[in-house]
Scaffold this motif. Sequence first.
Motif, PDB file in Angstrom:
ATOM      1  N   PHE A   1       0.827  -1.199   0.000  1.00 24.03           N
ATOM      2  CA  PHE A   1       0.000   0.000   0.000  1.00 24.03           C
ATOM      3  C   PHE A   1       0.861   1.250   0.000  1.00 24.03           C
ATOM      4  O   PHE A   1       1.899   1.291   0.623  1.00 24.03           O
ATOM      5  CB  PHE A   1      -0.903   0.015   1.247  1.00 24.03           C
ATOM      6  N   SER A   2       0.374   2.307  -0.701  1.00 28.34           N
ATOM      7  CA  SER A   2       1.067   3.579  -0.622  1.00 28.34           C
ATOM      8  C   SER A   2       0.628   4.280   0.658  1.00 28.34           C
ATOM      9  O   SER A   2      -0.347   3.902   1.287  1.00 28.34           O
ATOM     10  CB  SER A   2       0.782   4.485  -1.809  1.00 28.34           C
TER      11      SER A   2
ATOM     12  N   ASP B   1      -3.020   5.294   1.026  1.00 30.47           N
ATOM     13  CA  ASP B   1      -4.072   4.270   0.921  1.00 30.47           C
ATOM     14  C   ASP B   1      -4.846   4.136   2.215  1.00 30.47           C
ATOM     15  O   ASP B   1      -4.342   4.423   3.305  1.00 30.47           O
ATOM     16  CB  ASP B   1      -3.468   2.904   0.555  1.00 30.47           C
ATOM     17  N   ASP B   2      -6.052   3.655   2.068  1.00 32.64           N
ATOM     18  CA  ASP B   2      -6.940   3.419   3.192  1.00 32.64           C
ATOM     19  C   ASP B   2      -6.324   2.396   4.148  1.00 32.64           C
ATOM     20  O   ASP B   2      -5.968   1.300   3.751  1.00 32.64           O
ATOM     21  CB  ASP B   2      -8.271   2.910   2.636  1.00 32.64           C
TER      22      ASP B   2
ATOM     23  N   ASN C   1      -7.771  -1.220   4.290  1.00 36.65           N
ATOM     24  CA  ASN C   1      -7.288  -2.255   3.374  1.00 36.65           C
ATOM     25  C   ASN C   1      -6.072  -2.971   3.943  1.00 36.65           C
ATOM     26  O   ASN C   1      -5.970  -4.192   3.847  1.00 36.65           O
ATOM     27  CB  ASN C   1      -6.944  -1.662   2.003  1.00 36.65           C
TER      28      ASN C   1
END
Length: 174
Positions: A49-50, A53-54, A57
């Motif tokens: 994930f960056s 990002d949520d 997630n």
Amino acid sequence: MDLIASFSSQKINRFHFFDINGILDEDKDLVFLFDPGAACPVIGVNSFFSEGDDKKNRSRLEELIKSELAIQQILPRSKPLKAANSQYVATYPCICHNVSIENTKRLDFYFDISFDEISIPLLGSSFTDDCGYVHTINGNLNITGMKDKPGADYYAGQKLLDFDTVADKFRKTS
């Protein structure tokens, strides 16, 4: 028969990176630092994930991995890996099928996953020892060949998390 390959690293500053596709998401490559000083390829869950990002997630992926580790009865390595800063990192051995490195033939990819913060995935010596490569003076790193199952020997005799199961469940709940 070994794979004859020909692909080059992406050089950023003095470091060499390779794109690996097919671990969690077919549409997203993970960028691995070529690090023959690392024992094996290692991915932190955060690497998928960056920063923007949520976080839900990431939490969902962590829970899916933990659930599959329990279902498949995968234990962390009995001897944790040691990071460059001398801290120990708990990891779990994994396999993912149909992975492509720099758009080459799809193969099984062996790696360790960690819940610890790892800034960038590492492509370690269990993989690099099974590759032929040339590092030109002030140039790129060129992979010229690979064993059919690069990295498999390091994971022989270990129970491996089938990461494809995690990826399938993650995609289905997205």
